[in-house]
Design a protein around this motif. Structure first.
Motif, PDB file in Angstrom:
ATOM      1  N   ALA A  63      31.890  28.403  36.905  1.00 19.20           N
ATOM      2  CA  ALA A  63      32.814  29.548  36.980  1.00 19.20           C
ATOM      3  C   ALA A  63      32.663  30.431  35.749  1.00 19.20           C
ATOM      4  O   ALA A  63      32.690  31.658  35.851  1.00 19.20           O
ATOM      5  CB  ALA A  63      34.253  29.057  37.124  1.00 19.20           C
ATOM      6  N   TYR A  64      32.493  29.813  34.582  1.00 16.25           N
ATOM      7  CA  TYR A  64      32.295  30.594  33.355  1.00 16.25           C
ATOM      8  C   TYR A  64      31.017  31.434  33.466  1.00 16.25           C
ATOM      9  O   TYR A  64      31.010  32.613  33.121  1.00 16.25           O
ATOM     10  CB  TYR A  64      32.222  29.665  32.140  1.00 16.25           C
ATOM     11  N   ASN A  70      28.823  38.132  36.278  1.00 14.43           N
ATOM     12  CA  ASN A  70      29.282  39.092  37.276  1.00 14.43           C
ATOM     13  C   ASN A  70      30.402  39.992  36.776  1.00 14.43           C
ATOM     14  O   ASN A  70      31.019  40.697  37.564  1.00 14.43           O
ATOM     15  CB  ASN A  70      29.727  38.346  38.541  1.00 14.43           C
ATOM     16  N   GLU A  71      30.671  39.949  35.472  1.00 17.47           N
ATOM     17  CA  GLU A  71      31.688  40.797  34.841  1.00 17.47           C
ATOM     18  C   GLU A  71      33.035  40.729  35.564  1.00 17.47           C
ATOM     19  O   GLU A  71      33.585  41.726  35.996  1.00 17.47           O
ATOM     20  CB  GLU A  71      31.185  42.238  34.748  1.00 17.47           C
ATOM     21  N   TRP A  72      33.521  39.503  35.699  1.00 18.16           N
ATOM     22  CA  TRP A  72      34.826  39.306  36.318  1.00 18.16           C
ATOM     23  C   TRP A  72      35.924  39.921  35.458  1.00 18.16           C
ATOM     24  O   TRP A  72      35.744  40.176  34.277  1.00 18.16           O
ATOM     25  CB  TRP A  72      35.119  37.821  36.474  1.00 18.16           C
ATOM     26  N   VAL A  73      37.083  40.106  36.056  1.00 14.90           N
ATOM     27  CA  VAL A  73      38.264  40.585  35.343  1.00 14.90           C
ATOM     28  C   VAL A  73      38.870  39.400  34.604  1.00 14.90           C
ATOM     29  O   VAL A  73      39.080  38.332  35.192  1.00 14.90           O
ATOM     30  CB  VAL A  73      39.292  41.176  36.333  1.00 14.90           C
ATOM     31  N   GLY A  74      39.124  39.551  33.312  1.00 14.02           N
ATOM     32  CA  GLY A  74      39.772  38.504  32.529  1.00 14.02           C
ATOM     33  C   GLY A  74      38.909  38.013  31.386  1.00 14.02           C
ATOM     34  O   GLY A  74      37.710  38.280  31.330  1.00 14.02           O
ATOM     35  N   PRO A  75      39.528  37.284  30.463  1.00 17.46           N
ATOM     36  CA  PRO A  75      38.824  36.754  29.298  1.00 17.46           C
ATOM     37  C   PRO A  75      38.085  35.450  29.650  1.00 17.46           C
ATOM     38  O   PRO A  75      38.679  34.372  29.656  1.00 17.46           O
ATOM     39  CB  PRO A  75      39.950  36.504  28.292  1.00 17.46           C
ATOM     40  N   CYS A  76      36.811  35.550  29.948  1.00 19.80           N
ATOM     41  CA  CYS A  76      36.031  34.408  30.444  1.00 19.80           C
ATOM     42  C   CYS A  76      36.109  33.190  29.527  1.00 19.80           C
ATOM     43  O   CYS A  76      36.299  32.065  29.998  1.00 19.80           O
ATOM     44  CB  CYS A  76      34.576  34.813  30.639  1.00 19.80           C
ATOM     45  N   TYR A  77      35.974  33.395  28.232  1.00 15.68           N
ATOM     46  CA  TYR A  77      35.975  32.257  27.306  1.00 15.68           C
ATOM     47  C   TYR A  77      37.335  31.566  27.293  1.00 15.68           C
ATOM     48  O   TYR A  77      37.411  30.334  27.313  1.00 15.68           O
ATOM     49  CB  TYR A  77      35.589  32.709  25.900  1.00 15.68           C
ATOM     50  N   LYS A  92      44.088  33.276  38.493  1.00 12.69           N
ATOM     51  CA  LYS A  92      44.986  34.402  38.209  1.00 12.69           C
ATOM     52  C   LYS A  92      44.623  35.100  36.896  1.00 12.69           C
ATOM     53  O   LYS A  92      44.959  36.250  36.707  1.00 12.69           O
ATOM     54  CB  LYS A  92      46.441  33.939  38.172  1.00 12.69           C
ATOM     55  N   MET A  93      43.938  34.385  35.997  1.00 16.45           N
ATOM     56  CA  MET A  93      43.520  34.973  34.718  1.00 16.45           C
ATOM     57  C   MET A  93      42.124  35.596  34.798  1.00 16.45           C
ATOM     58  O   MET A  93      41.868  36.629  34.191  1.00 16.45           O
ATOM     59  CB  MET A  93      43.505  33.911  33.612  1.00 16.45           C
TER      60      MET A  93
END
Length: 101
Positions: A63-64, A70-77, A92-93
């Protein structure tokens, strides 16, 4: 390729040989996958190098990689750290961007 990534690949399953913990090595490898663009929707991601990790952790790392690549919305780390603690990805994050119609 940086020296940490090179060391991890030369010593699969032995992150301590590189002075790292298993989770540090996983984050480095996941970040490398996102940075190199080798992980994507059309290609099956081979995470056999993580075979010794529990399945929940492998899902977190995948997922990370998706989040970064894919430049998801949210702070990946931050979502990766949450996933390591809760054993599930915080949708949700951090999630895929909504498609425009």
């Amino acid at each position: 390729m940086d020296t940490e990534t090179d060391c991890i690949q030369r010593h699969p399953g032995m992150p301590e040989a590189c002075g790292l913990t298993a989770s540090e090595a996983a984050v480095i490898m996941a970040a490398g996958v996102g940075a190199t663009g080798t992980h994507g929707q059309a290609v099956e991601w081979d995470d056999s190098h993580n075979a010794e990790l529990p399945e929940w952790k492998r899902r977190c790392i995948r997922a990370y990689g998706d989040c970064q690549d894919n430049e998801w919305v949210g702070p990946c780390y931050d979502c990766l750290r949450y996933c390591e603690g809760q054993h599930e990805w915080p949708v949700k994050m951090c999630s895929p961007r909504k498609r425009r119609r």
